[in-house]
Write a protein that holds these residues in place. Structure first.
Motif, mmCIF file in Angstrom:
data_model
loop_
_atom_site.group_PDB
_atom_site.id
_atom_site.type_symbol
_atom_site.label_atom_id
_atom_site.label_comp_id
_atom_site.label_asym_id
_atom_site.label_seq_id
_atom_site.Cartn_x
_atom_site.Cartn_y
_atom_site.Cartn_z
ATOM 1 N N THR A 242 0.771 -1.284 0.000
ATOM 2 C CA THR A 242 -0.173 0.019 -0.152
ATOM 3 C C THR A 242 0.941 1.103 0.003
ATOM 4 O OG1 THR A 242 -1.521 -1.226 1.340
ATOM 5 C CG2 THR A 242 -1.969 1.113 1.345
ATOM 6 N N ALA A 243 1.996 1.233 0.743
ATOM 7 C CA ALA A 243 2.766 2.486 0.869
ATOM 8 C C ALA A 243 3.479 2.741 -0.491
ATOM 9 C CB ALA A 243 3.895 2.286 2.054
ATOM 10 N N ARG A 244 4.030 1.590 -1.078
ATOM 11 C CA ARG A 244 4.596 1.858 -2.493
ATOM 12 C C ARG A 244 3.487 2.235 -3.601
ATOM 13 N NH1 ARG A 244 7.546 -3.076 -0.951
ATOM 14 N NH2 ARG A 244 5.902 -4.206 -1.849
ATOM 15 N N SER A 245 2.303 1.707 -3.418
ATOM 16 C CA SER A 245 1.250 2.284 -4.572
ATOM 17 C C SER A 245 1.046 3.642 -4.121
ATOM 18 C CB SER A 245 0.014 1.361 -4.356
ATOM 19 O OG SER A 245 -0.563 1.490 -3.154
ATOM 20 N N MET A 246 1.168 4.167 -3.140
ATOM 21 C CA MET A 246 0.823 5.740 -2.580
ATOM 22 C C MET A 246 2.177 6.668 -2.952
ATOM 23 S SD MET A 246 -0.741 5.193 1.053
ATOM 24 C CE MET A 246 -0.886 6.987 1.307
ATOM 25 N N GLY A 247 3.302 5.973 -3.149
ATOM 26 C CA GLY A 247 4.503 6.991 -3.575
ATOM 27 C C GLY A 247 5.277 7.142 -2.142
ATOM 28 N N ILE A 248 4.913 6.254 -1.370
ATOM 29 C CA ILE A 248 5.738 6.457 0.013
ATOM 30 C C ILE A 248 6.890 5.345 0.039
ATOM 31 C CG2 ILE A 248 5.599 6.262 2.581
ATOM 32 C CD1 ILE A 248 3.759 8.357 1.402
#
Length: 139
Positions: A130-136
């Motif tokens: 989820t973090a990767r898909s948010m650009g985090i």
């Protein structure tokens, strides 16, 4: 127990539910008392102000209702941990923040009851994705 008429899921700001949209428009057609729902929800979430707390509402044939509170959305917890307002418009190329392994583990522990994973390791992988898909950026 009365027959179930409908099941709804709403994401509402804790402690600030009111009969205006989106709550009123979601519950109104089912004929339940919206003010009673808002009062009950606000009482149960008054200690979590500032967070989005999803509620799974079950509406019965006799126009009564019950609801279960869930844990805040993973994306909301990640935004707070990374101290950003929103995710990236282009998450593959542009990072808007970063979180470390300890923060990811804390979020996974909070969300574990509501995720479809059995171990904390699986929950950590869900949170990382989820973090990767948010650009985090995950460090």
């Amino acid at each position: 127990m009365a027959e179930i008429l409908a099941k709804l899921s709403l994401q509402i700001q804790a402690g600030t539910a009111n009969p205006a949209p989106p709550i009123g428009t979601a519950l109104g057609p089912h004929g339940i008392n919206i003010v009673d729902f808002c009062k009950e929800y606000n009482e149960k979430t008054s200690d979590k102000k500032g967070q989005i707390i999803p509620a799974e509402i079950t509406i019965y044939q006799d126009r009564t209702f019950s609801f279960i509170l869930k844990t805040p959305p993973v994306s909301d917890l990640i935004k707070k941990a990374a101290n950003v307002k929103k995710g990236s418009a282009d998450p593959k190329r542009e990072f808007v923040g970063s979180i470390n392994a300890n923060q990811i583990k804390e979020i996974a522990e909070i969300k574990l009851p509501d995720l479809n994973s059995y171990t904390i390791e699986q929950a950590i992988e869900v949170v990382k994705g989820t973090a990767r898909s948010m650009g985090i950026e995950v460090k």
